[in-house]
Write a protein that holds these residues in place. Sequence first.
Motif, PDB file in Angstrom:
ATOM      1  N   UNK A  26       6.871  -2.182 -16.770  1.00 48.68           N
ATOM      2  CA  UNK A  26       7.293  -1.105 -15.445  1.00 48.68           C
ATOM      3  C   UNK A  26       7.378   0.132 -16.145  1.00 48.68           C
ATOM      4  N   UNK A  27       7.938   0.780 -17.358  1.00 49.86           N
ATOM      5  CA  UNK A  27       7.549   2.058 -17.606  1.00 49.86           C
ATOM      6  C   UNK A  27       6.846   2.076 -19.159  1.00 49.86           C
ATOM      7  N   UNK A  28       6.980   3.195 -20.092  1.00 51.79           N
ATOM      8  CA  UNK A  28       5.798   3.567 -20.843  1.00 51.79           C
ATOM      9  C   UNK A  28       5.808   2.498 -21.955  1.00 51.79           C
ATOM     10  N   UNK A  29       7.168   1.676 -22.404  1.00 50.08           N
ATOM     11  CA  UNK A  29       6.938   0.830 -23.579  1.00 50.08           C
ATOM     12  C   UNK A  29       7.799  -0.362 -23.325  1.00 50.08           C
ATOM     13  N   UNK A  30       7.830  -0.712 -21.848  1.00 48.20           N
ATOM     14  CA  UNK A  30       8.541  -2.102 -21.484  1.00 48.20           C
ATOM     15  C   UNK A  30       9.249  -1.901 -20.025  1.00 48.20           C
ATOM     16  N   UNK A  31      10.221  -2.718 -19.815  1.00 46.21           N
ATOM     17  CA  UNK A  31      10.712  -2.399 -18.348  1.00 46.21           C
ATOM     18  C   UNK A  31      12.294  -1.608 -18.502  1.00 46.21           C
ATOM     19  N   UNK A  79      -1.348   7.254 -14.564  1.00 46.49           N
ATOM     20  CA  UNK A  79      -1.003   7.595 -12.998  1.00 46.49           C
ATOM     21  C   UNK A  79      -0.164   6.634 -12.486  1.00 46.49           C
ATOM     22  N   UNK A  80      -0.351   5.401 -12.819  1.00 45.82           N
ATOM     23  CA  UNK A  80       0.639   4.125 -12.342  1.00 45.82           C
ATOM     24  C   UNK A  80       2.368   4.488 -12.907  1.00 45.82           C
ATOM     25  N   UNK A  81       2.494   4.921 -14.011  1.00 44.93           N
ATOM     26  CA  UNK A  81       3.576   5.482 -14.351  1.00 44.93           C
ATOM     27  C   UNK A  81       4.086   6.604 -13.787  1.00 44.93           C
ATOM     28  N   UNK A  82       3.397   7.502 -13.287  1.00 43.49           N
ATOM     29  CA  UNK A  82       3.977   8.621 -12.479  1.00 43.49           C
ATOM     30  C   UNK A  82       4.419   8.338 -11.297  1.00 43.49           C
ATOM     31  N   UNK A  83       3.792   7.456 -10.634  1.00 47.31           N
ATOM     32  CA  UNK A  83       4.109   6.909  -9.347  1.00 47.31           C
ATOM     33  C   UNK A  83       5.189   6.222  -9.258  1.00 47.31           C
ATOM     34  N   UNK A  84       5.502   5.525 -10.473  1.00 50.46           N
ATOM     35  CA  UNK A  84       6.746   4.962 -10.697  1.00 50.46           C
ATOM     36  C   UNK A  84       7.990   5.780 -10.860  1.00 50.46           C
ATOM     37  N   UNK A  85       7.686   6.751 -11.701  1.00 48.09           N
ATOM     38  CA  UNK A  85       8.727   7.829 -11.941  1.00 48.09           C
ATOM     39  C   UNK A  85       9.188   8.489 -10.622  1.00 48.09           C
ATOM     40  N   UNK A  86       8.111   8.988  -9.781  1.00 52.60           N
ATOM     41  CA  UNK A  86       8.583   9.432  -8.622  1.00 52.60           C
ATOM     42  C   UNK A  86       9.143   8.540  -7.571  1.00 52.60           C
ATOM     43  N   UNK A  87       9.408   7.157  -7.825  1.00 51.13           N
ATOM     44  CA  UNK A  87      10.079   6.316  -7.149  1.00 51.13           C
ATOM     45  C   UNK A  87      11.367   5.956  -7.535  1.00 51.13           C
ATOM     46  N   UNK A  88      11.707   6.455  -8.989  1.00 47.08           N
ATOM     47  CA  UNK A  88      13.131   6.068  -9.730  1.00 47.08           C
ATOM     48  C   UNK A  88      13.948   7.260  -9.526  1.00 47.08           C
ATOM     49  N   UNK A  89      15.146   6.995  -9.192  1.00 48.73           N
ATOM     50  CA  UNK A  89      16.236   8.060  -8.811  1.00 48.73           C
ATOM     51  C   UNK A  89      16.554   9.010 -10.139  1.00 48.73           C
TER      52      UNK A  89
END
Length: 226
Positions: A154-159, A190-200
């Motif tokens: 989910x994140x750079x080196x795991x969940x 880009x996928x990671x960035x989108x996840x970051x943007x959705x994470x409080x």
Amino acid sequence: MEEGNSTTMMKLYSHPMSSCSRRVRLALYLKGLNYECINITSIGDPELLKVNPMGYVPALVDGTTVVSDSYAILLYLEEKYPQHALLPQDIMKKSINYQAASIVSSSIQPLQNTTLVHYIGEIVSPDEKLPWAQYHIRKGFVALEKLLANHAGKYATGDEIYLADLYLAPQLDNAINRFKLDMTEFPLLLKLYKIYCETPSFQQIFAEPPQQIDKSLFNFTKPQEA
């Protein structure tokens, strides 16, 4: 260095647009640590120079302990405040985190620092500022895309959110929103960035108070960061 005084709230000398400061703010948020954020808005600020003679942000004051440089601050926080570990136990994943952090802090961020970009504009041409920054960001992103290919979850080196994410999130935000880098060749980043943007925990560093930020990309003057 002496142990910090746990009864005194920490102070972080920071800047809203400093990616190095954002790394530290993320760590403090994740670890649930209260602190006073002191925004530095001018080069040579006397208050900052008292705690860091280099005049760089961020700088952390924890009781009687003063730590400057984002990497040193993050290691200090990790050792003193182990809640929400910034590094995984697995030695391979830990090494990937170190490598990703190093690529951002050594091979990308210093070469797209506002001061250096201004200097390129002065000695070469104003038209070369953006291409210069994009070139060095892209070079680092090519390496990061390959490095993380077999380790990201989910994140750079795991969940879980680890050190690599603390470095990647602010750098990706800069690349996409300030330097307008074409991310087509970097689907994982880009996928990671989108996840970051959705994470409080990441949203709170992306959403800066508008009055604190000059929207002009290359006319913005900020303190040096490390």
